[in-house]
Design a protein around this motif. Structure first.
Motif, PDB file in Angstrom:
ATOM      1  N   ALA A 108       0.835  -1.205   0.000  1.00 42.16           N
ATOM      2  CA  ALA A 108       0.000   0.000   0.000  1.00 42.16           C
ATOM      3  C   ALA A 108       0.867   1.251   0.000  1.00 42.16           C
ATOM      4  O   ALA A 108       0.541   2.246  -0.677  1.00 42.16           O
ATOM      5  CB  ALA A 108      -0.918  -0.014   1.224  1.00 42.16           C
ATOM      6  N   THR A 109       1.969   1.208   0.734  1.00 41.34           N
ATOM      7  CA  THR A 109       2.887   2.359   0.756  1.00 41.34           C
ATOM      8  C   THR A 109       3.481   2.593  -0.621  1.00 41.34           C
ATOM      9  O   THR A 109       3.587   3.735  -1.092  1.00 41.34           O
ATOM     10  CB  THR A 109       3.999   2.128   1.783  1.00 41.34           C
ATOM     11  N   VAL A 110       3.870   1.498  -1.289  1.00 43.77           N
ATOM     12  CA  VAL A 110       4.436   1.628  -2.636  1.00 43.77           C
ATOM     13  C   VAL A 110       3.392   2.190  -3.600  1.00 43.77           C
ATOM     14  O   VAL A 110       3.695   3.091  -4.410  1.00 43.77           O
ATOM     15  CB  VAL A 110       4.957   0.263  -3.128  1.00 43.77           C
ATOM     16  N   ASN A 111       2.172   1.701  -3.518  1.00 45.13           N
ATOM     17  CA  ASN A 111       1.116   2.205  -4.394  1.00 45.13           C
ATOM     18  C   ASN A 111       0.861   3.690  -4.153  1.00 45.13           C
ATOM     19  O   ASN A 111       0.636   4.452  -5.096  1.00 45.13           O
ATOM     20  CB  ASN A 111      -0.171   1.407  -4.176  1.00 45.13           C
ATOM     21  N   GLN A 128      10.840  17.486  -7.796  1.00 48.16           N
ATOM     22  CA  GLN A 128       9.888  16.720  -7.001  1.00 48.16           C
ATOM     23  C   GLN A 128       9.628  15.348  -7.624  1.00 48.16           C
ATOM     24  O   GLN A 128       9.488  14.348  -6.908  1.00 48.16           O
ATOM     25  CB  GLN A 128       8.586  17.495  -6.859  1.00 48.16           C
ATOM     26  N   VAL A 129       9.566  15.287  -8.941  1.00 47.23           N
ATOM     27  CA  VAL A 129       9.377  13.998  -9.607  1.00 47.23           C
ATOM     28  C   VAL A 129      10.565  13.083  -9.332  1.00 47.23           C
ATOM     29  O   VAL A 129      10.397  11.883  -9.045  1.00 47.23           O
ATOM     30  CB  VAL A 129       9.172  14.198 -11.114  1.00 47.23           C
ATOM     31  N   LYS A 130      11.770  13.629  -9.398  1.00 46.92           N
ATOM     32  CA  LYS A 130      12.959  12.821  -9.126  1.00 46.92           C
ATOM     33  C   LYS A 130      12.961  12.320  -7.681  1.00 46.92           C
ATOM     34  O   LYS A 130      13.317  11.170  -7.398  1.00 46.92           O
ATOM     35  CB  LYS A 130      14.224  13.622  -9.410  1.00 46.92           C
ATOM     36  N   ALA A 131      12.579  13.197  -6.750  1.00 47.22           N
ATOM     37  CA  ALA A 131      12.535  12.802  -5.337  1.00 47.22           C
ATOM     38  C   ALA A 131      11.508  11.689  -5.111  1.00 47.22           C
ATOM     39  O   ALA A 131      11.769  10.700  -4.421  1.00 47.22           O
ATOM     40  CB  ALA A 131      12.216  14.013  -4.464  1.00 47.22           C
ATOM     41  N   GLU A 160      12.774   8.362  -6.438  1.00 55.25           N
ATOM     42  CA  GLU A 160      13.700   7.700  -5.515  1.00 55.25           C
ATOM     43  C   GLU A 160      12.953   7.092  -4.330  1.00 55.25           C
ATOM     44  O   GLU A 160      13.309   6.009  -3.851  1.00 55.25           O
ATOM     45  CB  GLU A 160      14.753   8.698  -5.016  1.00 55.25           C
ATOM     46  N   GLN A 161      11.923   7.742  -3.858  1.00 55.27           N
ATOM     47  CA  GLN A 161      11.138   7.195  -2.756  1.00 55.27           C
ATOM     48  C   GLN A 161      10.422   5.910  -3.176  1.00 55.27           C
ATOM     49  O   GLN A 161      10.343   4.954  -2.399  1.00 55.27           O
ATOM     50  CB  GLN A 161      10.119   8.234  -2.285  1.00 55.27           C
ATOM     51  N   VAL A 162       9.925   5.902  -4.413  1.00 57.72           N
ATOM     52  CA  VAL A 162       9.261   4.694  -4.903  1.00 57.72           C
ATOM     53  C   VAL A 162      10.270   3.552  -4.988  1.00 57.72           C
ATOM     54  O   VAL A 162       9.978   2.402  -4.581  1.00 57.72           O
ATOM     55  CB  VAL A 162       8.613   4.954  -6.275  1.00 57.72           C
ATOM     56  N   LYS A 163      11.479   3.831  -5.487  1.00 52.59           N
ATOM     57  CA  LYS A 163      12.503   2.805  -5.558  1.00 52.59           C
ATOM     58  C   LYS A 163      12.857   2.273  -4.168  1.00 52.59           C
ATOM     59  O   LYS A 163      13.012   1.066  -3.960  1.00 52.59           O
ATOM     60  CB  LYS A 163      13.763   3.362  -6.236  1.00 52.59           C
ATOM     61  N   GLN A 164      12.968   3.187  -3.211  1.00 57.03           N
ATOM     62  CA  GLN A 164      13.294   2.783  -1.848  1.00 57.03           C
ATOM     63  C   GLN A 164      12.205   1.883  -1.262  1.00 57.03           C
ATOM     64  O   GLN A 164      12.495   0.852  -0.646  1.00 57.03           O
ATOM     65  CB  GLN A 164      13.486   4.014  -0.965  1.00 57.03           C
ATOM     66  N   GLN A 165      10.970   2.259  -1.472  1.00 61.40           N
ATOM     67  CA  GLN A 165       9.857   1.473  -0.936  1.00 61.40           C
ATOM     68  C   GLN A 165       9.757   0.111  -1.623  1.00 61.40           C
ATOM     69  O   GLN A 165       9.394  -0.891  -0.993  1.00 61.40           O
ATOM     70  CB  GLN A 165       8.548   2.243  -1.088  1.00 61.40           C
ATOM     71  N   LYS A 166      10.103   0.062  -2.911  1.00 57.66           N
ATOM     72  CA  LYS A 166      10.087  -1.220  -3.622  1.00 57.66           C
ATOM     73  C   LYS A 166      11.203  -2.136  -3.121  1.00 57.66           C
ATOM     74  O   LYS A 166      11.020  -3.354  -3.015  1.00 57.66           O
ATOM     75  CB  LYS A 166      10.222  -0.984  -5.126  1.00 57.66           C
ATOM     76  N   VAL A 167      12.357  -1.540  -2.826  1.00 51.14           N
ATOM     77  CA  VAL A 167      13.455  -2.338  -2.250  1.00 51.14           C
ATOM     78  C   VAL A 167      13.040  -2.904  -0.906  1.00 51.14           C
ATOM     79  O   VAL A 167      13.270  -4.079  -0.594  1.00 51.14           O
ATOM     80  CB  VAL A 167      14.734  -1.491  -2.122  1.00 51.14           C
ATOM     81  N   GLU A 168      12.394  -2.075  -0.090  1.00 51.98           N
ATOM     82  CA  GLU A 168      11.938  -2.548   1.216  1.00 51.98           C
ATOM     83  C   GLU A 168      10.852  -3.609   1.049  1.00 51.98           C
ATOM     84  O   GLU A 168      10.786  -4.565   1.832  1.00 51.98           O
ATOM     85  CB  GLU A 168      11.406  -1.372   2.040  1.00 51.98           C
ATOM     86  N   LEU A 169      10.032  -3.464   0.031  1.00 48.61           N
ATOM     87  CA  LEU A 169       9.016  -4.480  -0.236  1.00 48.61           C
ATOM     88  C   LEU A 169       9.670  -5.817  -0.572  1.00 48.61           C
ATOM     89  O   LEU A 169       9.160  -6.879  -0.206  1.00 48.61           O
ATOM     90  CB  LEU A 169       8.124  -4.025  -1.393  1.00 48.61           C
TER      91      LEU A 169
END
Length: 371
Positions: free
Chosen positions: A101-104, A154-157, A160-169
């Motif tokens: 849900a966080t990634v979405n 902001q899009v770049k930030a 990177e947050q999406v990538k981080q959350q996917k790694v954690e997933l």
């Protein structure tokens, strides 16, 4: 008359002399009969290894303790203890719904910001044309360019947050870090785990290291290459190896120095975390040995009888011994015995200190009467 008297005195003298001779012979026979016959061995001087035993722990350089990198509830366990797995094989699954849900949410925010970026880009292109035509001021153009750059950042930030959350997933699926055999799995489906929870272990069979903790007072003698033998429960020598690592510092809590010895373990008989006795050989020296059967233990001390020649003859003398390790069927003697001493090896249960004995020396498997 005088002649008869002389004859009487001569006869009496001869009788006394004969009686004295008979008493002397009887005394000698009694002394010989009192000497107890014993078998003795001459204590040899042999090379004695200076060894010390320590308790060691076996560890593997190819063993991994699996802990989760995230918190949550276990929903699936894909393997069982003893399974052989390869690197990347999924072992367990931790409930990923919250993280998904966080990634979405992060992806939706990034999509919204990408829309703002497209609008800012269009606005910038429009402002550029109007500025070139002299319709808008330089300030309006700069504002449009700033808005575009902010939207792009902001899009770049968010990306990177999406990538981080996917790694954690990805961490919610626990995988094997290497090829090996799965160990015990103490957790069950439904258990809540944290980053400190041990999920299982993966061990690759093969070489092990013996961790030997040597007291600091022997640190001066500890060096690379010293022979090491692993002993079984019956104190029989097993695997032979040598010191391959010596720690440069002393453990503060135990005041010991860590030494390591590599163990090939080709047949896999030894296990990770197994405790074994490790015998370090510091060197060799010449010293006497004594048969095990010739030694008796009384009140925690070791004794043996030696055949010692004294004025009254050969007598048994009980000696206190300080013993070392066993060498075959013999004890290494540290104190109380010298090479060449006559060690009584039979009938010791009937002996007392100072008792006369008659030696029968055992030499190279053959008996020879002592003179």
């Amino acid at each position: 008359m005088k002649r008869c008297t002389a004859l009487v005195f001569i006869a009496l003298g001869m009788g006394l002399f004969a009686g004295g001779c008979q008493k002397s012979a009887a005394g000698d026979a009694h002394a010989a009969a009192a000497a107890v016959p014993v078998q003795v061995e001459i204590a040899p001087a042999v090379k004695i290894a200076d060894t010390t035993e320590y308790l060691s722990i076996l560890k593997s350089r190819h063993s991994a303790a699996i802990n989760p990198q995230v918190e949550g509830y276990i929903t699936k366990i894909f393997v069982k203890s003893g399974d052989r797995v390869s690197a990347g094989t999924q072992l367990l699954q931790i409930d990923p719904l919250k993280q998904e849900a966080t990634v979405n949410s992060q992806e939706a925010a990034r999509a919204a910001q990408e829309a703002n970026l497209r609008y800012a880009k269009i606005s910038l292109e429009r402002a550029q044309k109007l500025f070139d035509a002299g319709v808008v001021s330089k300030q309006d153009f700069d504002n449009a360019q700033t808005s575009y750059e902010a939207a792009l950042a902001q899009v770049k930030a968010l990306d990177e947050q999406v990538k981080q959350q996917k790694v954690e997933l990805h961490y919610y699926g626990v995988t094997a870090p290497m090829d090996g055999i799965v160990g015990d799995i103490p957790v069950r489906v439904g258990d809540r785990v944290t980053v400190s929870t041990l999920l299982t272990t993966v061990d690759e069979p093969g070489a092990l290291e013996a961790y030997i903790y040597v007291p600091a007072d022997r640190g001066k003698d500890l060096k690379l290459g010293l022979p090491v033998r692993l002993l079984d429960e019956a104190a029989r020598a097993g695997i032979e190896t040598q010191i391959t690592f010596v720690s440069p510092q002393v453990e503060t809590d135990t005041q010991t120095i860590l030494a390591k010895a590599m163990i090939a373990n080709p047949q896999g008989k030894l296990r990770v975390a197994q405790q074994v006795r490790a015998q370090i050989t510091w060197g060799t020296r010449q010293g006497p040995v004594i048969p095990v059967l010739a030694v008796s233990r009384i009140n925690g001390q070791f004794f043996a009888f030696l055949a010692v020649k004294e004025d009254k003859g050969t007598v048994a003398r009980q000696k206190v011994l300080k013993l070392g390790d066993t060498i075959g069927n013999d004890f290494a003697v540290l104190e109380g015995l010298k090479p060449g001493d006559h060690v009584i090896v039979s009938g010791t249960q009937f002996l007392q200190d100072g008792m006369l004995v008659a030696e029968k020396i055992q030499d190279a498997g053959k008996d020879s009467a002592a003179k």
